[in-house]
Design a protein around this motif. Structure first.
Motif, PDB file in Angstrom:
ATOM      1  N   GLU A   1      58.052  58.106  19.030  1.00 40.31           N
ATOM      2  CA  GLU A   1      57.059  57.243  18.404  1.00 40.31           C
ATOM      3  C   GLU A   1      57.673  55.915  17.985  1.00 40.31           C
ATOM      4  OE1 GLU A   1      53.238  56.327  17.630  1.00 40.31           O
ATOM      5  OE2 GLU A   1      53.947  58.223  18.464  1.00 40.31           O
ATOM      6  N   GLN A   2      58.882  55.957  17.461  1.00 41.85           N
ATOM      7  CA  GLN A   2      59.575  54.728  17.075  1.00 41.85           C
ATOM      8  C   GLN A   2      59.824  53.844  18.289  1.00 41.85           C
ATOM      9  OE1 GLN A   2      63.129  55.978  15.022  1.00 41.85           O
ATOM     10  NE2 GLN A   2      61.995  57.018  13.396  1.00 41.85           N
ATOM     11  N   SER A   3      60.180  54.469  19.395  1.00 40.67           N
ATOM     12  CA  SER A   3      60.432  53.704  20.626  1.00 40.67           C
ATOM     13  C   SER A   3      59.158  53.045  21.129  1.00 40.67           C
ATOM     14  CB  SER A   3      61.016  54.627  21.699  1.00 40.67           C
ATOM     15  OG  SER A   3      62.261  55.153  21.299  1.00 40.67           O
ATOM     16  N   TRP A   4      58.041  53.759  21.050  1.00 38.01           N
ATOM     17  CA  TRP A   4      56.766  53.173  21.467  1.00 38.01           C
ATOM     18  C   TRP A   4      56.385  52.000  20.569  1.00 38.01           C
ATOM     19  CZ3 TRP A   4      53.826  53.582  25.665  1.00 38.01           C
ATOM     20  CH2 TRP A   4      54.049  54.656  26.535  1.00 38.01           C
ATOM     21  N   ASN A   5      56.609  52.148  19.293  1.00 38.00           N
ATOM     22  CA  ASN A   5      56.303  51.051  18.361  1.00 38.00           C
ATOM     23  C   ASN A   5      57.149  49.820  18.681  1.00 38.00           C
ATOM     24  OD1 ASN A   5      54.425  52.603  16.995  1.00 38.00           O
ATOM     25  ND2 ASN A   5      55.890  53.330  15.479  1.00 38.00           N
ATOM     26  N   ALA A   6      58.387  50.059  19.123  1.00 39.45           N
ATOM     27  CA  ALA A   6      59.302  48.952  19.401  1.00 39.45           C
ATOM     28  C   ALA A   6      58.876  48.130  20.609  1.00 39.45           C
ATOM     29  CB  ALA A   6      60.722  49.486  19.610  1.00 39.45           C
ATOM     30  N   ILE A   7      58.176  48.747  21.567  1.00 39.87           N
ATOM     31  CA  ILE A   7      57.773  48.000  22.769  1.00 39.87           C
ATOM     32  C   ILE A   7      56.316  47.533  22.681  1.00 39.87           C
ATOM     33  CG2 ILE A   7      59.428  49.241  24.226  1.00 39.87           C
ATOM     34  CD1 ILE A   7      57.065  50.830  25.372  1.00 39.87           C
ATOM     35  N   GLY A   8      55.670  47.782  21.541  1.00 39.92           N
ATOM     36  CA  GLY A   8      54.247  47.459  21.415  1.00 39.92           C
ATOM     37  C   GLY A   8      53.933  46.000  21.647  1.00 39.92           C
ATOM     38  N   ASP A   9      54.732  45.098  21.076  1.00 40.43           N
ATOM     39  CA  ASP A   9      54.473  43.666  21.246  1.00 40.43           C
ATOM     40  C   ASP A   9      54.609  43.248  22.704  1.00 40.43           C
ATOM     41  OD1 ASP A   9      53.969  43.414  18.557  1.00 40.43           O
ATOM     42  OD2 ASP A   9      55.963  42.631  18.056  1.00 40.43           O
ATOM     43  N   GLY A  10      55.611  43.820  23.384  1.00 40.21           N
ATOM     44  CA  GLY A  10      55.813  43.494  24.793  1.00 40.21           C
ATOM     45  C   GLY A  10      54.670  43.980  25.666  1.00 40.21           C
ATOM     46  N   VAL A  11      54.148  45.167  25.357  1.00 37.23           N
ATOM     47  CA  VAL A  11      53.014  45.709  26.099  1.00 37.23           C
ATOM     48  C   VAL A  11      51.802  44.790  25.964  1.00 37.23           C
ATOM     49  CG1 VAL A  11      51.350  47.607  26.193  1.00 37.23           C
ATOM     50  CG2 VAL A  11      53.785  48.105  25.945  1.00 37.23           C
ATOM     51  N   ARG A  12      51.542  44.360  24.735  1.00 38.16           N
ATOM     52  CA  ARG A  12      50.386  43.487  24.502  1.00 38.16           C
ATOM     53  C   ARG A  12      50.567  42.122  25.164  1.00 38.16           C
ATOM     54  NH1 ARG A  12      50.605  46.540  19.748  1.00 38.16           N
ATOM     55  NH2 ARG A  12      52.154  45.163  18.809  1.00 38.16           N
ATOM     56  N   ALA A  13      51.782  41.570  25.107  1.00 36.65           N
ATOM     57  CA  ALA A  13      52.035  40.258  25.704  1.00 36.65           C
ATOM     58  C   ALA A  13      51.847  40.296  27.222  1.00 36.65           C
ATOM     59  CB  ALA A  13      53.446  39.788  25.353  1.00 36.65           C
ATOM     60  N   ALA A  14      52.362  41.347  27.866  1.00 34.47           N
ATOM     61  CA  ALA A  14      52.193  41.470  29.316  1.00 34.47           C
ATOM     62  C   ALA A  14      50.722  41.671  29.665  1.00 34.47           C
ATOM     63  CB  ALA A  14      53.030  42.628  29.846  1.00 34.47           C
ATOM     64  N   GLY A  15      50.022  42.469  28.868  1.00 39.48           N
ATOM     65  CA  GLY A  15      48.595  42.700  29.108  1.00 39.48           C
ATOM     66  C   GLY A  15      47.776  41.429  29.011  1.00 39.48           C
ATOM     67  N   GLU A  16      48.137  40.574  28.073  1.00 37.74           N
ATOM     68  CA  GLU A  16      47.428  39.298  27.935  1.00 37.74           C
ATOM     69  C   GLU A  16      47.618  38.429  29.178  1.00 37.74           C
ATOM     70  OE1 GLU A  16      48.834  37.582  24.321  1.00 37.74           O
ATOM     71  OE2 GLU A  16      47.823  39.041  23.028  1.00 37.74           O
ATOM     72  N   LEU A  17      48.821  38.426  29.733  1.00 33.96           N
ATOM     73  CA  LEU A  17      49.074  37.663  30.952  1.00 33.96           C
ATOM     74  C   LEU A  17      48.257  38.210  32.120  1.00 33.96           C
ATOM     75  CD1 LEU A  17      52.946  37.106  30.856  1.00 33.96           C
ATOM     76  CD2 LEU A  17      51.166  35.366  30.627  1.00 33.96           C
ATOM     77  N   MET A  18      48.099  39.533  32.175  1.00 34.48           N
ATOM     78  CA  MET A  18      47.334  40.148  33.257  1.00 34.48           C
ATOM     79  C   MET A  18      45.879  39.710  33.236  1.00 34.48           C
ATOM     80  SD  MET A  18      48.789  44.048  33.026  1.00 34.48           S
ATOM     81  CE  MET A  18      50.547  44.310  32.735  1.00 34.48           C
TER      82      MET A  18
ATOM     83  N   ILE B   1      49.349  53.673  27.607  1.00 34.94           N
ATOM     84  CA  ILE B   1      49.416  52.366  28.257  1.00 34.94           C
ATOM     85  C   ILE B   1      48.046  51.955  28.794  1.00 34.94           C
ATOM     86  CG2 ILE B   1      50.425  51.061  30.167  1.00 34.94           C
ATOM     87  CD1 ILE B   1      52.484  51.498  28.154  1.00 34.94           C
ATOM     88  N   PHE B   2      47.334  52.915  29.369  1.00 34.95           N
ATOM     89  CA  PHE B   2      46.062  52.629  30.025  1.00 34.95           C
ATOM     90  C   PHE B   2      45.055  51.974  29.078  1.00 34.95           C
ATOM     91  CE2 PHE B   2      41.714  54.232  30.941  1.00 34.95           C
ATOM     92  CZ  PHE B   2      41.489  53.565  32.125  1.00 34.95           C
ATOM     93  N   LYS B   3      45.048  52.378  27.831  1.00 37.73           N
ATOM     94  CA  LYS B   3      44.048  51.859  26.892  1.00 37.73           C
ATOM     95  C   LYS B   3      44.288  50.397  26.509  1.00 37.73           C
ATOM     96  CE  LYS B   3      46.472  53.489  22.730  1.00 37.73           C
ATOM     97  NZ  LYS B   3      46.440  54.440  21.592  1.00 37.73           N
ATOM     98  N   CYS B   4      45.451  49.861  26.886  1.00 37.39           N
ATOM     99  CA  CYS B   4      45.771  48.483  26.525  1.00 37.39           C
ATOM    100  C   CYS B   4      45.051  47.513  27.460  1.00 37.39           C
ATOM    101  CB  CYS B   4      47.275  48.247  26.605  1.00 37.39           C
ATOM    102  SG  CYS B   4      48.235  49.278  25.487  1.00 37.39           S
ATOM    103  N   PRO B   5      44.426  46.468  26.920  1.00 30.96           N
ATOM    104  CA  PRO B   5      43.746  45.474  27.762  1.00 30.96           C
ATOM    105  C   PRO B   5      44.689  44.900  28.814  1.00 30.96           C
ATOM    106  CG  PRO B   5      43.208  45.127  25.451  1.00 30.96           C
ATOM    107  CD  PRO B   5      44.307  46.161  25.483  1.00 30.96           C
ATOM    108  N   GLY B   6      44.169  44.691  29.993  1.00 33.21           N
ATOM    109  CA  GLY B   6      44.967  44.189  31.107  1.00 33.21           C
ATOM    110  C   GLY B   6      45.361  45.326  32.023  1.00 33.21           C
ATOM    111  N   TYR B   7      46.075  46.301  31.503  1.00 28.23           N
ATOM    112  CA  TYR B   7      46.504  47.456  32.286  1.00 28.23           C
ATOM    113  C   TYR B   7      45.289  48.248  32.768  1.00 28.23           C
ATOM    114  CZ  TYR B   7      51.019  46.502  30.075  1.00 28.23           C
ATOM    115  OH  TYR B   7      52.167  45.905  29.635  1.00 28.23           O
TER     116      TYR B   7
END
Length: 247
Positions: free
Chosen positions: A169-186, A226-232
Motif C-alpha cells: 500500500e505504501q508503494s502504491w501511494n508513492a507512485i500515485g502522483d506519477g500515475v495521475r500525471a501520466a493519465g492526464e497526458l493520455m 490502475i484501470f480506474k484512473c482517468p486516461g488509462y
C-alpha cells in the motif's frame, strides 16, 4: 463455409496456466497484429524453453543499446512469406509497420514518448510490488521453478516477501502522483478521440493497454487500481476490440 486463413505470422508467446497471453511486451505486438488484421498463430513457450527453442530456430537476438547481445526472449515472430525471424517488441513493431502499413500505427510521437517515459517507472514499480510476486500463481511447475530461481536471485529474497500488504500500500501511494500525471497526458487529445493522438491508436496506446491487460490476467484487483484512473481507462476500453484474439 469459412475457409481458415493460413497464418502469415507465427507469434512466440509466454505460456501460462490460463492458456492466454499475459506478457505485456507480447501484448504490444498482439494488439498490433489484431488491429492490422494480420493472420497469425500463437506458439506458447514455457520460460525454460524460450532460449533453446529460439536458438534451434536460428533466431538472432538484437543488440542492446550498449552493444552487447540481448538474451533470448519473447515476443519473437516468424514471418512465413519471407522466412524471417525477429525477436523483441521494438524490431518486430518496426517490421510489421513497414510490411503491413495499412492501417497505420504511428510508432512514435513527442506526446507518446513523454507518456511512455513517465509510464515506465510506474510499470516497473507496479510489476515489482504487485504483479511479479503473483505471476508465479499462473505458471506451470517447471516455469515456476525457473521463475522463482531467476527472480529471487535478482531480488535477494523470496517472491512472497513482496506481498506485505502494508508495504504494498505504501508503494502504491508513492507512485500515485506519477500515475495521475501520466493519465492526464493520455487525455491531452480526448476531444478528438480516446487514444493518445485522438481518433486512431498508436504504439503508445498499445504500450499502455498491454500493461493493463497483462496485469488483469495476473490479478483483477491490481488491474482495477490502475484501470480506474482517468486516461488509462479510456485507452484500455478503446483497445478492447484488438484484444479479442489472446491465444
Amino acid at each position: 463455409m469459412v475457409v481458415p486463413t493460413e497464418p502469415e505470422i507465427f507469434l512466440y508467446d509466454l505460456a501460462c496456466t490460463k492458456n492466454v497471453c499475459f506478457s505485456p511486451v507480447v501484448w504490444r505486438i498482439r494488439l498490433m497484429l489484431n488491429y492490422k488484421r494480420i493472420a497469425y498463430r500463437t506458439i506458447f513457450l514455457e520460460f525454460p524453453d524460450i532460449e533453446p527453442t529460439l536458438k534451434k530456430l536460428g533466431v538472432d537476438p538484437p543488440e542492446s543499446p550498449s552493444g552487447s547481445v540481448s538474451k533470448y526472449t519473447v515476443p519473437a515472430i516468424q514471418h512465413v512469406p519471407t522466412k524471417t525471424y525477429i525477436m523483441d517488441s521494438i524490431p518486430i513493431a518496426q517490421f510489421l509497420e513497414a510490411t503491413y502499413p495499412d492501417p497505420p500505427v504511428p510508432l512514435s510521437s513527442e506526446l507518446g514518448r513523454e507518456i511512455e517515459a513517465k509510464s515506465r517507472d510506474i510499470i516497473r514499480a507496479t510489476f515489482r510490488i504487485s504483479v511479479m510476486p503473483r505471476q508465479i500463481g499462473i505458471l506451470s511447475p517447471p516455469a515456476q521453478e525457473y521463475f522463482r530461481r531467476t527472480r529471487e536471485a535478482l531480488l535477494g529474497h523470496r517472491l512472497e516477501d513482496l506481498l506485505d500488504l502494508d508495504k504494498e500500500e505504501q508503494s502504491w501511494n508513492a507512485i500515485g502522483d506519477g500515475v495521475r500525471a501520466a493519465g492526464e497526458l493520455m487525455q491531452k487529445n480526448k476531444a478528438d478521440g480516446p487514444f493518445v493522438l485522438g481518433a486512431q491508436p498508436t504504439y503508445t496506446d498499445f504500450f499502455i493497454a498491454a500493461f493493463l491487460q497483462s496485469t488483469r490476467v495476473v490479478d483483477e484487483g491490481v488491474f482495477q487500481r490502475i484501470f480506474k484512473c482517468p486516461g488509462y481507462k479510456e485507452i484500455y476500453e478503446a483497445c478492447l476490440p484488438y484484444m479479442e484474439k489472446k491465444d
